[in-house]
Design a protein around this motif. Sequence first.
Motif, mmCIF file in Angstrom:
data_model
loop_
_atom_site.group_PDB
_atom_site.id
_atom_site.type_symbol
_atom_site.label_atom_id
_atom_site.label_comp_id
_atom_site.label_asym_id
_atom_site.label_seq_id
_atom_site.Cartn_x
_atom_site.Cartn_y
_atom_site.Cartn_z
ATOM 1 N N GLU A 7 25.918 -91.932 2.767
ATOM 2 C CA GLU A 7 25.125 -92.942 2.057
ATOM 3 C C GLU A 7 23.738 -93.073 2.681
ATOM 4 O OE1 GLU A 7 28.332 -93.493 3.070
ATOM 5 O OE2 GLU A 7 29.280 -93.441 1.098
ATOM 6 N N ILE A 8 23.658 -93.007 4.010
ATOM 7 C CA ILE A 8 22.355 -93.077 4.687
ATOM 8 C C ILE A 8 21.532 -91.835 4.357
ATOM 9 C CG2 ILE A 8 21.224 -93.026 6.966
ATOM 10 C CD1 ILE A 8 22.298 -95.801 6.172
ATOM 11 N N ARG A 9 22.167 -90.676 4.356
ATOM 12 C CA ARG A 9 21.460 -89.435 3.996
ATOM 13 C C ARG A 9 20.945 -89.505 2.557
ATOM 14 N NH1 ARG A 9 25.798 -87.648 7.016
ATOM 15 N NH2 ARG A 9 25.197 -86.742 9.017
ATOM 16 N N GLN A 10 21.753 -90.056 1.651
ATOM 17 C CA GLN A 10 21.321 -90.194 0.252
ATOM 18 C C GLN A 10 20.176 -91.190 0.149
ATOM 19 O OE1 GLN A 10 22.368 -88.339 -2.539
ATOM 20 N NE2 GLN A 10 20.447 -89.266 -3.234
ATOM 21 N N LEU A 11 20.255 -92.289 0.889
ATOM 22 C CA LEU A 11 19.168 -93.258 0.899
ATOM 23 C C LEU A 11 17.880 -92.584 1.359
ATOM 24 C CD1 LEU A 11 17.900 -96.080 0.734
ATOM 25 C CD2 LEU A 11 18.855 -96.535 3.027
ATOM 26 N N ALA A 12 17.949 -91.779 2.414
ATOM 27 C CA ALA A 12 16.762 -91.074 2.913
ATOM 28 C C ALA A 12 16.193 -90.140 1.849
ATOM 29 C CB ALA A 12 17.096 -90.305 4.189
ATOM 30 N N ALA A 13 17.071 -89.427 1.158
ATOM 31 C CA ALA A 13 16.613 -88.528 0.090
ATOM 32 C C ALA A 13 15.962 -89.318 -1.047
ATOM 33 C CB ALA A 13 17.781 -87.694 -0.434
ATOM 34 N N ASP A 14 16.585 -90.440 -1.423
ATOM 35 C CA ASP A 14 16.013 -91.300 -2.468
ATOM 36 C C ASP A 14 14.654 -91.845 -2.039
ATOM 37 O OD1 ASP A 14 18.382 -90.901 -3.849
ATOM 38 O OD2 ASP A 14 19.131 -92.954 -3.548
ATOM 39 N N MET A 15 14.547 -92.238 -0.776
ATOM 40 C CA MET A 15 13.280 -92.771 -0.273
ATOM 41 C C MET A 15 12.186 -91.707 -0.319
ATOM 42 S SD MET A 15 14.720 -95.047 2.924
ATOM 43 C CE MET A 15 13.125 -95.090 3.745
ATOM 44 N N ALA A 16 12.516 -90.491 0.087
ATOM 45 C CA ALA A 16 11.516 -89.416 0.058
ATOM 46 C C ALA A 16 11.070 -89.158 -1.383
ATOM 47 C CB ALA A 16 12.087 -88.153 0.691
ATOM 48 N N GLU A 17 12.022 -89.084 -2.304
ATOM 49 C CA GLU A 17 11.680 -88.852 -3.704
ATOM 50 C C GLU A 17 10.803 -89.983 -4.244
ATOM 51 O OE1 GLU A 17 13.956 -87.924 -7.946
ATOM 52 O OE2 GLU A 17 15.152 -88.307 -6.156
ATOM 53 N N THR A 18 11.143 -91.215 -3.883
ATOM 54 C CA THR A 18 10.367 -92.377 -4.320
ATOM 55 C C THR A 18 8.964 -92.337 -3.727
ATOM 56 O OG1 THR A 18 12.400 -93.673 -4.517
ATOM 57 C CG2 THR A 18 10.324 -94.906 -4.353
ATOM 58 N N MET A 19 8.858 -92.035 -2.427
ATOM 59 C CA MET A 19 7.556 -91.959 -1.756
ATOM 60 C C MET A 19 6.680 -90.918 -2.441
ATOM 61 S SD MET A 19 6.768 -90.787 2.176
ATOM 62 C CE MET A 19 7.407 -89.120 1.899
ATOM 63 N N TYR A 20 7.230 -89.743 -2.703
ATOM 64 C CA TYR A 20 6.451 -88.690 -3.344
ATOM 65 C C TYR A 20 6.032 -89.090 -4.762
ATOM 66 C CZ TYR A 20 7.594 -85.448 0.465
ATOM 67 O OH TYR A 20 7.705 -84.828 1.685
ATOM 68 N N ARG A 21 6.934 -89.719 -5.499
ATOM 69 C CA ARG A 21 6.613 -90.144 -6.871
ATOM 70 C C ARG A 21 5.466 -91.155 -6.877
ATOM 71 N NH1 ARG A 21 9.461 -90.551 -11.797
ATOM 72 N NH2 ARG A 21 10.118 -88.461 -11.244
ATOM 73 N N GLN A 22 5.408 -91.985 -5.834
ATOM 74 C CA GLN A 22 4.368 -93.015 -5.741
ATOM 75 C C GLN A 22 3.105 -92.520 -5.032
ATOM 76 O OE1 GLN A 22 4.617 -96.285 -6.890
ATOM 77 N NE2 GLN A 22 6.533 -95.733 -7.858
ATOM 78 N N ASP A 23 3.076 -91.216 -4.668
ATOM 79 C CA ASP A 23 1.944 -90.623 -3.940
ATOM 80 C C ASP A 23 1.704 -91.308 -2.606
ATOM 81 O OD1 ASP A 23 1.427 -88.641 -5.807
ATOM 82 O OD2 ASP A 23 0.074 -89.911 -6.964
#
Length: 184
Positions: free
Chosen positions: A26-42
Amino acid sequence: MIREVLQYPDPRLAVECEDITEITDEIRQLAADMAETMYRQDGIGLAAPQVGEHCRLIVVDVSGPEKREALMTFVNPRLELTGEKIDSEEGCLSVPGGYRATLTRSDTVRLTARDLDGNEVCMDADGLLAVCLQHEVDHLKGTLFIDHISRLKRTLYDSRVKKMQKNAPRPMPTAAARTRTGAR
């Protein structure tokens, strides 16, 4: 999965985060989601509380927002400020309106943390990476960069946020809400 980035003045942004005791899927998935979100928001950094999770987890990639070549994920990061003070202009994905301000930060830091495999990480950082790490670790303490600006600048910014909220389009009430309030 793209996550919603909480916006100031959401009170969840002011909560101090707990250490992560076990690095789970779950922590690994959260990290992946955060990276995807960060990139989407530039963005170049994102902390777990910005997506509503109160754990000590950050992602950073100062190669961006264009390149996205140097993603780093840190679990339970701690910083030692090791350098001279510099002025740094900062913004934040959780601070609406594109507001930016100049803060005084350390130009070098020593970071200790864990990676997503549980390995200890110890690294020295300088320049933009040092500033980004300080900014993201502040989020883990419940601190936004606007908490560091002068009282006058903060008052002016808070007035601007209230005006933005007042002028924001309001969602249409649902049929159930119209019935409860008597609206037709």
